[in-house]
Scaffold this motif. Structure first.
Motif, PDB file in Angstrom:
ATOM      1  N   THR A   1       0.545   2.827  -4.506  1.00 25.75           N
ATOM      2  CA  THR A   1      -0.355   2.244  -3.517  1.00 25.75           C
ATOM      3  C   THR A   1      -1.509   3.194  -3.224  1.00 25.75           C
ATOM      4  N   ILE A   2      -2.632   2.588  -2.907  1.00 29.03           N
ATOM      5  CA  ILE A   2      -3.817   3.329  -2.478  1.00 29.03           C
ATOM      6  C   ILE A   2      -4.300   2.651  -1.207  1.00 29.03           C
ATOM      7  N   HIS A   3      -4.459   3.421  -0.166  1.00 30.08           N
ATOM      8  CA  HIS A   3      -4.958   2.889   1.101  1.00 30.08           C
ATOM      9  C   HIS A   3      -6.468   3.080   1.149  1.00 30.08           C
ATOM     10  N   ILE A   4      -7.172   2.038   1.569  1.00 24.06           N
ATOM     11  CA  ILE A   4      -8.632   2.086   1.695  1.00 24.06           C
ATOM     12  C   ILE A   4      -8.959   1.792   3.159  1.00 24.06           C
ATOM     13  N   PRO A   5      -9.191   2.828   3.960  1.00 22.97           N
ATOM     14  CA  PRO A   5      -9.390   2.610   5.387  1.00 22.97           C
ATOM     15  C   PRO A   5     -10.692   1.906   5.744  1.00 22.97           C
ATOM     16  N   ASN A   6     -11.735   2.081   4.903  1.00 21.84           N
ATOM     17  CA  ASN A   6     -13.036   1.482   5.206  1.00 21.84           C
ATOM     18  C   ASN A   6     -13.899   1.489   3.944  1.00 21.84           C
ATOM     19  N   LEU A   7     -15.072   0.884   4.037  1.00 24.35           N
ATOM     20  CA  LEU A   7     -15.959   0.801   2.867  1.00 24.35           C
ATOM     21  C   LEU A   7     -16.379   2.174   2.340  1.00 24.35           C
ATOM     22  N   GLU A   8     -16.526   3.124   3.243  1.00 25.28           N
ATOM     23  CA  GLU A   8     -16.938   4.473   2.824  1.00 25.28           C
ATOM     24  C   GLU A   8     -15.883   5.137   1.938  1.00 25.28           C
ATOM     25  N   ALA A   9     -14.641   4.688   2.035  1.00 22.87           N
ATOM     26  CA  ALA A   9     -13.546   5.276   1.249  1.00 22.87           C
ATOM     27  C   ALA A   9     -13.404   4.634  -0.132  1.00 22.87           C
TER      28      ALA A   9
ATOM     29  N   LEU B   1      -4.990  -5.375   5.732  1.00 22.98           N
ATOM     30  CA  LEU B   1      -4.037  -5.003   6.769  1.00 22.98           C
ATOM     31  C   LEU B   1      -4.575  -5.412   8.139  1.00 22.98           C
ATOM     32  N   PRO B   2      -3.703  -5.493   9.153  1.00 18.55           N
ATOM     33  CA  PRO B   2      -4.138  -5.945  10.485  1.00 18.55           C
ATOM     34  C   PRO B   2      -5.314  -5.165  11.076  1.00 18.55           C
ATOM     35  N   ASP B   3      -5.442  -3.885  10.719  1.00 16.89           N
ATOM     36  CA  ASP B   3      -6.540  -3.083  11.262  1.00 16.89           C
ATOM     37  C   ASP B   3      -7.842  -3.234  10.477  1.00 16.89           C
ATOM     38  N   GLY B   4      -7.849  -4.127   9.459  1.00 19.33           N
ATOM     39  CA  GLY B   4      -9.048  -4.352   8.661  1.00 19.33           C
ATOM     40  C   GLY B   4      -9.136  -3.475   7.427  1.00 19.33           C
ATOM     41  N   SER B   5      -8.262  -2.496   7.308  1.00 19.23           N
ATOM     42  CA  SER B   5      -8.246  -1.671   6.101  1.00 19.23           C
ATOM     43  C   SER B   5      -7.606  -2.475   4.970  1.00 19.23           C
ATOM     44  N   ARG B   6      -7.651  -1.920   3.772  1.00 22.17           N
ATOM     45  CA  ARG B   6      -7.075  -2.588   2.603  1.00 22.17           C
ATOM     46  C   ARG B   6      -6.043  -1.682   1.962  1.00 22.17           C
ATOM     47  N   GLN B   7      -5.096  -2.317   1.302  1.00 18.46           N
ATOM     48  CA  GLN B   7      -4.113  -1.573   0.515  1.00 18.46           C
ATOM     49  C   GLN B   7      -4.076  -2.146  -0.886  1.00 18.46           C
ATOM     50  N   LEU B   8      -4.166  -1.261  -1.875  1.00 23.39           N
ATOM     51  CA  LEU B   8      -4.005  -1.653  -3.267  1.00 23.39           C
ATOM     52  C   LEU B   8      -2.575  -1.329  -3.668  1.00 23.39           C
TER      53      LEU B   8
END
Length: 151
Positions: free
Chosen positions: A4-12, A132-139
């Protein structure tokens, strides 16, 4: 094994794309699944940029063309970006020559892969993008060809 890779926001996105590249191994076909608006096209464009595609080429979904062709400026590698949302059956996929693309050895990044699931190669890397509920994404990446010990 799933990674898994977590993507907290567009900048990431650039960093997430670089991490993804390390998990690609020798695979060439990537089935990228996620709900409408999950960020499939956004991630693929970030990935294309990290693979050396010029910024002006990585500009959106190929929804109306079904497939866009990019070329890495650093490796000269061909990259095919498919958006199969409008494909209604396998016959339509065969009409665009999908099997030729899949067998080409070029990198194939496929949005809405469920439309052609029956003909995807056995070694297709399955990627799920989840909001995810906070708007971040998970791959979630399931690469059957990757030997994680080599990373």
């Amino acid at each position: 094994m799933t990674h898994t890779i977590h993507i907290p926001n567009l900048e990431a996105l650039p960093e997430a794309a670089r991490k993804f590249i390390h998990l690609m191994g020798d695979a060439t076909v990537f089935a990228i699944d996620g709900s409408m608006g999950a960020g499939k096209t956004t991630f693929i464009n970030a990935l294309a940029r990290e693979l050396g595609v010029a910024d002006d080429e990585a500009t959106g979904s190929p929804t109306f063309a079904i497939v866009n062709e990019y070329r890495s400026e650093t490796t000269a590698e061909l990259i095919y970006h498919f958006d199969l949302y409008r494909i209604e059956n396998l016959e339509q996929a065969f009409d665009i020559g999908i099997e030729d693309y899949l067998d080409s050895g070029a990198l194939c990044l496929i949005e809405w892969p469920d439309r052609i699931d029956d003909i995807l190669p056995d070694d297709t890397v399955r990627v799920a993008i989840t909001e995810l509920p906070d708007g971040s994404r998970q791959l979630s990446i399931d690469n059957p060809t990757l030997n994680i010990e080599k990373i």
